[in-house]
Enzyme design. Structure first.
Site, PDB file in Angstrom:
ATOM      1  N   SER A   1       0.904  -1.282  -0.075  1.00 32.59           N
ATOM      2  CA  SER A   1       0.007   0.155   0.050  1.00 32.59           C
ATOM      3  C   SER A   1       0.918   1.280  -0.055  1.00 32.59           C
ATOM      4  O   SER A   1       1.963   1.213   0.561  1.00 32.59           O
ATOM      5  CB  SER A   1      -0.849   0.013   1.243  1.00 32.59           C
ATOM      6  OG  SER A   1      -1.739  -1.163   1.185  1.00 32.59           O
TER       7      SER A   1
HETATM    8  N1  SAH Z   1      -1.116  -4.291   3.753  1.00 26.57           N
HETATM    9  C1  SAH Z   1      -0.287  -4.627   2.606  1.00 26.57           C
HETATM   10  C2  SAH Z   1      -0.840  -4.391   1.339  1.00 26.57           C
HETATM   11  C3  SAH Z   1      -1.839  -5.250   1.038  1.00 26.57           C
HETATM   12  S1  SAH Z   1      -2.505  -5.423  -0.489  1.00 26.57           S
HETATM   13  C4  SAH Z   1       0.998  -4.079   2.925  1.00 26.57           C
HETATM   14  O1  SAH Z   1       1.317  -3.455   3.556  1.00 26.57           O
HETATM   15  O2  SAH Z   1       1.777  -4.360   1.786  1.00 26.57           O
HETATM   16  C5  SAH Z   1      -3.802  -6.259  -0.237  1.00 26.57           C
HETATM   17  C6  SAH Z   1      -3.662  -7.955   0.145  1.00 26.57           C
HETATM   18  O3  SAH Z   1      -4.678  -8.588   0.373  1.00 26.57           O
HETATM   19  C7  SAH Z   1      -3.034  -8.618  -0.965  1.00 26.57           C
HETATM   20  O4  SAH Z   1      -1.773  -9.102  -0.634  1.00 26.57           O
HETATM   21  C8  SAH Z   1      -4.061  -9.714  -1.221  1.00 26.57           C
HETATM   22  O5  SAH Z   1      -3.482 -10.977  -1.629  1.00 26.57           O
HETATM   23  C9  SAH Z   1      -4.543 -10.010   0.133  1.00 26.57           C
HETATM   24  N2  SAH Z   1      -5.996 -10.480   0.016  1.00 26.57           N
HETATM   25  C10 SAH Z   1      -7.012 -10.217  -0.665  1.00 26.57           C
HETATM   26  N3  SAH Z   1      -7.943 -11.162  -0.386  1.00 26.57           N
HETATM   27  C11 SAH Z   1      -7.759 -11.574   0.883  1.00 26.57           C
HETATM   28  C12 SAH Z   1      -8.502 -12.336   1.748  1.00 26.57           C
HETATM   29  N4  SAH Z   1      -9.655 -13.015   1.539  1.00 26.57           N
HETATM   30  N5  SAH Z   1      -7.858 -13.083   2.619  1.00 26.57           N
HETATM   31  C13 SAH Z   1      -6.309 -12.578   3.073  1.00 26.57           C
HETATM   32  N6  SAH Z   1      -5.846 -11.728   2.040  1.00 26.57           N
HETATM   33  C14 SAH Z   1      -6.301 -11.181   1.168  1.00 26.57           C
END
Ligand code: SAH
Length: 667
Positions: A68
């Protein structure tokens, strides 16, 4: 990266990012700004993108996902109002960066990610940046983390059409949830939900753009229909199991904080390998041992080995001279304990003991009071002279970890009744065992009559067991070991740790192991101490082990065979985790509460490989196995996908005293 010039350059870029991209845009919470100025974002992005780490934008991290944008991480942490006492859940670990920021702000952080590779990379980055205390799980985050709930704050880092009701359920009273809501390709809004008792209040915080929250659940994209409806278990079996796994990619990097927490109130912790001679078992058990000694007050380590041999090691660790010179672990299968990995732990124990007062010393005790390895060697040698066919059958039987699961060879008792052989063999073997026990305790004469009688009984039962195929000897041995353990636990302030085999450590009532009505060691511990007994089993996938191809043979490096269809090994292989810890107690609780079925809890038994010192080879040979209900058998399971053989220490170097503790020539 650790170069001080680099460090100060990164710190400068971070300070600029905090001032220009966060403060200047209206973020003013001091704690959030402080957290953003210490977490090294450059360590959470692929190395090729490190130069852009402090641009205020998302960057690709693999699997089509992004880390993010710093402003959004700070905005969500600010909106969730994370305080220093808070327990926080993040859904969507991604790179682990936001989890690290939350870790700076909160008391404890749990984070869930659905991509296994990201889980591994994020865990490593969190550890490297000293955020190893963050709990990371590979799972569908829309289900939250029920065993760790309630949470004071929940941050969802991916966008869904609706807020999953399970997450709201897992909010504490007064808790806050922040999540982007909207279609993946349309306008999304950041929503803040506050829970007050059974009501919630929603607030809209403005437009955002996030990657989608993906769920495999049958109920559709992140939508839970009604609060009372339990999710249907639409995921595939490995996915469901994976939800309970704490993966790791190297033994030295495995995060043991969860395991240490789970054993916090244990009086006895049992570790059991399923295949002997694997380096990873020794290395991980050594790490667990060190953790329990340094943090949980464990001072007694019980080794599943002949008592006199362990007494020599104990003397070495305490810098005491053993009462009489004994070369430890000369009987087959010597390499089980006489290997470099175990030697390294002994050196650590010796170091600990020399830095601590005697009252804080770590003590080593042998679990087998009847000196079974030496006894077996003597009894087999004696049998060779009296009846080679019986001796050969006994050797083949002992090649198995649990000798009577699949009896091989002629049934010895039909050929030469045990009763006619036992007296001679017993006399000889008892003399040997008493002699060795005597050398460990001071002198045979110092054994009080009760102890001597108990030893004779155990020895007689052992020899009968060698001659007659049957579980009697095993059950006598389990009883003796249980008595010994009871005495050690009663005398100990901290937990007593036991290193043994999974067939002993597991609760035999959850397996098809027939112990003639007796309890296995782990089962007896459960009967005695309930949940204060923590049984940890180890499973191995493929790779090599140190073993022999027949009883009494040379140590070789042998390959583990393919796992059987439907086996525990196959189930874990299909998770694609290189290795993991599994908290089976939580899995069972979650199933009982109506959650997903990890297929290790209530779906009956599976074949489970159990190997002793001999890895059978050749046509028609297959390793022994138990039928076991994993979650009934153990409280915790450790999966090692690929094993390597321990490095044995030859007897020669023991006698020269240059490689293994306590080695003094008997001559
Ligand atoms: N917080 C992270 C950014 C995450 S982007 C950072 O700081 O880098 C969103 C993430 O959510 C992605 O890695 C994606 O794979 C995950 N995601 C999407 N749906 C999900 C679910 N149902 N359960 C767990 N993770 C999920």
């Amino acid at each position: 990266m650790t170069d001080p010039v680099d460090q100060s350059r990164w710190a400068g870029l971070r300070a600029r990012m905090v001032a220009e991209d966060l403060e200047a845009r209206g973020l003013s919470d001091r704690r959030v700004l402080a957290a953003m100025s210490v977490v090294p974002r450059e360590r959470f992005v692929p190395q090729s993108l490190a130069a852009s780490a402090y641009d205020d934008r998302p960057l690709p991290i693999g699997e089509g996902q992004t880390i993010s944008q710093p402003y959004v991480v700070a905005l969500m942490a600010d909106a969730a109002d994370v305080g220093p006492q808070d327990r926080v859940l993040e859904v969507g670990t991604g790179s682990g960066y936001a989890a690290a920021v939350l870790d700076e702000l909160a008391d404890e952080v749990w984070t869930v990610e659905r991509h296994g590779d990201l889980v591994l990379d994020a865990s490593a980055a969190l550890r490297d940046t000293l955020h190893g205390g963050v709990h990371v799980r590979w799972s569908d985050g829309t289900l939250g983390w029920p065993e760790a709930a309630p949470f004071d704050a929940i941050v969802v880092a991916a966008a869904g059409e609706r807020i999953p009701v399970e997450l709201v359920d897992q909010l504490a009273d007064g808790g806050r949830l922040v999540m982007p809501v909207g279609p993946s390709d349309g306008p999304q809004e950041l929503v803040l939900v506050r829970r007050h008792g059974s009501t919630t209040i929603e607030e809209r915080l403005g437009q955002v753009q996030f990657v989608p929250l993906v769920t495999d659940r049958a109920s559709g994209n992140s939508a839970s229909v009604v609060a009372s409806a339990r999710p249907s278990t639409g995921g595939s079996e490995p996915d469901e199991l994976a939800g309970y796994c704490e993966p790791f990619s190297s033994i030295s990097g495995a995060d043991l904080t969860g395991l240490v927490d789970r054993t916090a109130s244990a009086r006895v912790v049992l570790l059991g390998e399923s295949t002997w001679g694997t380096s990873e078992f020794h290395q991980l058990c050594a790490r667990i041992t060190r953790a329990l000694v340094t943090t949980s007050g464990c001072r007694t380590i019980v080794i599943d080995a002949d008592w006199p041999d362990v007494a020599v090691l104990d003397a070495w660790c305490a810098r005491r001279r053993p009462d009489r010179a004994t070369v430890p672990f000369t009987a087959f299968p010597a390499w089980r304990w006489r290997n470099q990995e175990f030697g390294t732990l002994l050196s650590w124990v010796r170091g600990w003991n020399s830095e601590h007062p005697a009252s804080d010393a770590v003590r080593l005790v042998g679990l087998d009071v009847d000196a079974g390895d030496v006894l077996r060697a003597r009894a087999l040698a004696a049998l060779d002279e009296r009846d080679p066919v019986v001796a050969d059958a006994a050797r083949r039987r002992y090649a198995a970890a649990v000798p009577w699961i699949h009896p091989t060879g002629p049934a010895p008792s039909t050929r030469s009744p045990a009763s006619s052989l036992v007296p001679d063999v017993v006399d000889d073997a008892i003399a040997a065992a008493v002699d060795r026990l005597g050398s460990a305790t001071g002198a045979a004469a110092r054994l009080d009559p009760g102890a001597r009688r108990a030893l004779m009984d155990a020895t007689e039962a052992s020899v009968t067991g060698i001659v007659d195929a049957g579980p009697d000897w095993w059950s006598v041995r389990e009883r003796r070991s249980t008595e010994l353990l009871g005495a050690l636990v009663a005398a100990a302030d901290g937990p007593v740790l036991v290193w043994s085999h999974s067939s002993r450590v597991g609760d035999a009532s959850a397996t098809d192991l027939d112990l003639a009505g007796a309890a296995s060691l782990g089962q007896a511990c459960r009967n005695e101490w309930g949940t204060a007994a923590h049984l940890i089993g180890f499973g191995t996938g493929s790779g090599s082990v140190a073993a022999a191809s027949s009883w009494g043979g040379h140590t070789e490096v042998l390959r583990l065979g393919r796992s059987r269809p439907g086996s525990v090994e196959e189930m874990f292989t299909s998770t694609h985790f290189p290795a993991c810890l599994v908290d089976l107690r939580s899995a069972v609780r979650s199933v009982a509460a109506g959650g997903t079925d990890a297929r290790c809890g209530n779906s009956g038994t599976r074949p489970q490989r159990v190997l002793g010192p001999v890895v059978p080879s050749g046509p028609g040979q297959r390793p022994d196995e138990l039928q076991a209900d994993l979650a009934g058998q153990f409280d915790e399971f450790v999966w090692i996908g690929e094993t390597s053989a321990v490095v044995p220490v030859p007897v020669r170097s023991v006698i020269r005293r240059d490689r293994f503790p306590g080695g003094r020539s008997a001559r």
